[in-house]
Design an enzyme around this catalytic site. Sequence first.
Site, PDB file in Angstrom:
ATOM      1  N   SER A 214       0.786  -1.227   0.000  1.00 59.15           N
ATOM      2  CA  SER A 214       0.000   0.000   0.000  1.00 59.15           C
ATOM      3  C   SER A 214       0.821   1.283   0.000  1.00 59.15           C
ATOM      4  CB  SER A 214      -0.951   0.012   1.200  1.00 59.15           C
ATOM      5  OG  SER A 214      -1.929   1.005   1.043  1.00 59.15           O
ATOM      6  N   LYS A 217       0.426   3.921  -2.745  1.00 52.25           N
ATOM      7  CA  LYS A 217      -0.504   5.057  -2.719  1.00 52.25           C
ATOM      8  C   LYS A 217       0.219   6.395  -2.611  1.00 52.25           C
ATOM      9  CE  LYS A 217      -4.497   2.553  -0.794  1.00 52.25           C
ATOM     10  NZ  LYS A 217      -3.920   1.217  -0.608  1.00 52.25           N
ATOM     11  N   SER A 391      -5.869   4.269   4.020  1.00 53.44           N
ATOM     12  CA  SER A 391      -5.401   3.300   3.025  1.00 53.44           C
ATOM     13  C   SER A 391      -6.571   2.860   2.155  1.00 53.44           C
ATOM     14  CB  SER A 391      -4.741   2.091   3.688  1.00 53.44           C
ATOM     15  OG  SER A 391      -3.966   1.367   2.750  1.00 53.44           O
TER      16      SER A 391
END
Length: 553
Positions: A214, A217, A391
């Site tokens: 993640s 991102k 997230s």
Amino acid sequence: MVVPELRPWRAARPHVTRVANAVRPRLARAAGSVRPHLERAADAVRPGLRRATAAAKPQLARVRTVRFTRPKSVGTWRFTAGAAVAGLALAVTVATAAGPWDSSGQRTAEEDRAVALERTGGTDHGRNSGTSGSSGTAAGAPRPAPSAASVLVGLGRATTAVQPSPTGTALSGVLDPLLKDAALGARHSAVVVDVATGRRLYGTGADDALTPASTTKIATAVAALSAMGADHRLTTRTALEPGTKELVLVGGGDPTLTARARAEGWASLKVLAGRTAKALKKRGLQDVTLSYDESLYAGPALHRIGVNVNLAPVSALAADEGRTDDSTSGPVTRVPDPAADAARKFAAFLKGYGIRATSPGPSKATGRAENLAAVSSPPLSALVERMLTNSDNDIAEALARQTAAATGKRASFDGGAAAIAAQLEKLQLPLRGARFHDGSGLDRNDRLTADLLTSLLVEAGDPAHPELRPVLTGLPVAGFTGTLTSRYNGGAAGVVRAKTGTLTGVNTLAGTVVDQDGRLLAFAFLASDTTSPAAAQSALDRTATALAACGCH
């Protein structure tokens, strides 16, 4: 009885308290409505801060020379108090330099990301994507950290720290043993950079391209903001085809569009229905044929991981991310067709306003259609902050497609990935070894380096790119917001701000810390082939905590 070693801190504590009490109310107000108050608050606080900080300096200088042999709680107090003084003393100057402050109150990560959003938090990548669990904002979580302002210290190269940067040798002595923890698996990489100078202070495996999970991102956020700007908004509209009663609900790709009664500042389908009904009645229409248009996006709607609780099918028209419950973030079952679901809810709202609509079907608005009404998302800065703090995979994939559309590429998974890489190349960031396949990091074939991740964070702090500032302000705050709510229960709470990443066998962490000398450091830690997510997270957290506690000269 006062322990001799504690006397300097007993003396310094009132100064610390005064500084904190003087700044905290102003910071809280600025976080809620930054645009009208920030500059005035900064001007009001600065003289008092200077006097309080000057008064505290002698005691703090003596404390640095004290060798503590008392229990761990004493060391924690020393670290926390030192970080608070350093951070709060510089926060006002930095707040003034950081800008711009958009009309929505852009600096809201500490106040309402994952806290006001029903405290349901987010997930790194969730349960059915090959992960071993998720992290979220627990109910009853503490309010945003008073010390959270310290993570803004040193934003950009405009801020000059009094103390020199940590040295590579000293950092190696602190970080090397922690990074050798078996919990971090067979392959790992790490980089630490001084944000104020852009100079790399520490690196191991800096150019090794590993699965970022993640933390991808961060790249998505930088690409989207650089392509569209922090004030860009996404619009959902209705259009009436000429000479017919066909009403088309046109999706603009707003991932925060909501069908809930309380919109909480996001674009509302109910509001859009009310405006549309008013426009229809002015035209003498009370019966319409309802269609919906999701043609802004192209290619497969389903991520290659398949049906998943962490990501709805990606559509240009969706309400509440296609969630089947009242959650606002985190894993949950999604509707199979978000666009049809949103159109059905819109039809129900129209009925409540006296407009009868047929069962909606897919279509595409023509260039001749008359626009009737529209609602717009909050600015892109707010979407980025929400994506990073929680997230949020749905927002990430939407922003990847929006970046593609804004730069003339196909708004698909592949087009979004290509657009992200192209935007980062324009910024002359180190892309060697990087590979993008999506915007969320759910794809295990994504590859990033620790060097690129820290370069992204440094770029976000560069005064030459104020539009990128939400990348820093949106990062979860340790122990307080988003995916770090339940982590960092010790002295680093409120001082570490970082994006988490978790896939099976992959644990990553990238963000910023304010060290003991008040310098803002960017870091990226990537670990592959891990066997225990909990153990790996703990090892990463210990490493970030050590970096925050380090003067390292």
